[in-house]
Design an enzyme around this catalytic site. Sequence first.
Site, mmCIF file in Angstrom:
data_model
loop_
_atom_site.group_PDB
_atom_site.id
_atom_site.type_symbol
_atom_site.label_atom_id
_atom_site.label_comp_id
_atom_site.label_asym_id
_atom_site.label_seq_id
_atom_site.Cartn_x
_atom_site.Cartn_y
_atom_site.Cartn_z
ATOM 1 N N ASP A 1 0.828 -1.211 0.000
ATOM 2 C CA ASP A 1 0.000 0.000 0.000
ATOM 3 C C ASP A 1 0.866 1.266 0.000
ATOM 4 O O ASP A 1 1.986 1.259 0.500
ATOM 5 C CB ASP A 1 -0.898 -0.029 1.247
ATOM 6 N N ASN B 1 -10.610 -2.641 -6.435
ATOM 7 C CA ASN B 1 -9.789 -1.641 -7.135
ATOM 8 C C ASN B 1 -10.381 -1.180 -8.480
ATOM 9 O O ASN B 1 -9.966 -0.175 -9.040
ATOM 10 C CB ASN B 1 -8.352 -2.151 -7.353
HETATM 11 C C1 FPP Z 1 -1.703 0.274 -3.449
HETATM 12 O O1 FPP Z 1 -1.288 1.600 -3.466
HETATM 13 C C2 FPP Z 1 -1.207 -0.432 -4.600
HETATM 14 C C3 FPP Z 1 -1.958 -0.980 -5.605
HETATM 15 C C4 FPP Z 1 -3.422 -0.938 -5.679
HETATM 16 C C5 FPP Z 1 -1.357 -1.633 -6.744
HETATM 17 C C6 FPP Z 1 -0.197 -2.492 -6.385
HETATM 18 C C7 FPP Z 1 0.688 -2.582 -7.536
HETATM 19 C C8 FPP Z 1 2.018 -2.495 -7.465
HETATM 20 C C9 FPP Z 1 2.794 -2.352 -6.247
HETATM 21 C C10 FPP Z 1 2.770 -2.577 -8.675
HETATM 22 C C11 FPP Z 1 3.594 -3.794 -8.732
HETATM 23 C C12 FPP Z 1 2.819 -5.031 -8.769
HETATM 24 C C13 FPP Z 1 2.968 -5.983 -9.701
HETATM 25 C C14 FPP Z 1 2.276 -7.284 -9.548
HETATM 26 C C15 FPP Z 1 3.800 -5.799 -10.886
HETATM 27 P P1 FPP Z 1 -2.392 2.710 -3.553
HETATM 28 O O2 FPP Z 1 -2.552 3.120 -4.966
HETATM 29 O O3 FPP Z 1 -3.651 2.221 -2.898
HETATM 30 O O4 FPP Z 1 -1.743 3.865 -2.712
HETATM 31 P P2 FPP Z 1 -2.501 4.916 -1.815
HETATM 32 O O5 FPP Z 1 -3.189 4.135 -0.719
HETATM 33 O O6 FPP Z 1 -1.399 5.775 -1.307
HETATM 34 O O7 FPP Z 1 -3.467 5.643 -2.699
#
Ligand code: FPP
Length: 261
Positions: free
Chosen positions: A38, A86
């Site tokens: 996250d 998501n």
């Molecule tokens: C959460 O951060 C992350 C995600 C929803 C996507 C996770 C994806 C990656 C880490 C990229 C790498 C993964 C792979 C499998 C290649 P957020 O967007 O919810 O952050 P925030 O809570 O700060 O908004």
Amino acid sequence: MWKKLLLGPRPSNEAVENPLYNGIDRGRLPVHTAIIMDGNGRWAEGRGLLRTAGHTAGVDALKQVLKVAIDLELPALTVYAFSTENWKRPHTEVDFLMRLFVDYLTKEIDEMDEDNVKLRFLGRMDELSPALKDLARVAVERMKDNTGVCFNVAMNYGGKDEILRATREIARRAQARALSPEDVDEKLFESCLDTEGLPPVDFVIRTSGDMRLSNYLLWQAAYAEFWFTDTNWPDFTPACFVEALKDFGKRKRRFGGLKNK
Ligand code: FPP
């Protein structure tokens, strides 16, 4: 069976000698680590960048964490890449993430295979783009006989959704008179989950300060230890991962009983 893997062949000399791993008790590493990656968006926003830049930086963090898992021969590592919730994000971000996953798989498959990683996906893969689905299928097939880290990517995954799908499957078998209600036990139920054959999750790591499970591995994490950090996922370095693993090694695990395990 999974515990034995920890006593299996030792990592390469290079990995054993890496000072990063000093002080790790290899007999007390988690068998199945699950990570909620996250904070990509917050990482980017804090730098005045687009949220998508955070996801790109998150890929680098993931590559490094997988490398640690390979070096330490962790039996299983599961990461939450995209949840069933998501899809509520703006189209542009969802499209970007889907392209990022395709790009990641395209670029990383060879190295993962060389590292003896066994890749697997959890979640409703059938709802993803044909390109992503095909790539995932080919990668899983190619690595299916590998014997190293079981690396599971939860994509279009939700714990409640997974439990419902398993329940429906059991109901179908009961309706077809292939089983009776008394046959439904933990073993049967687990065989209908996406994690079939994987060990229970014993360690959950969540970055970026929030302390919740967010519909992640609800069944599998029933007795998991938790480790939370304020660090945003793109800043989660191998040293952060090692710190978490060392902390896990100190936990006393009683599984509802009185004796420490
Ligand atoms: C959460 O951060 C992350 C995600 C929803 C996507 C996770 C994806 C990656 C880490 C990229 C790498 C993964 C792979 C499998 C290649 P957020 O967007 O919810 O952050 P925030 O809570 O700060 O908004």
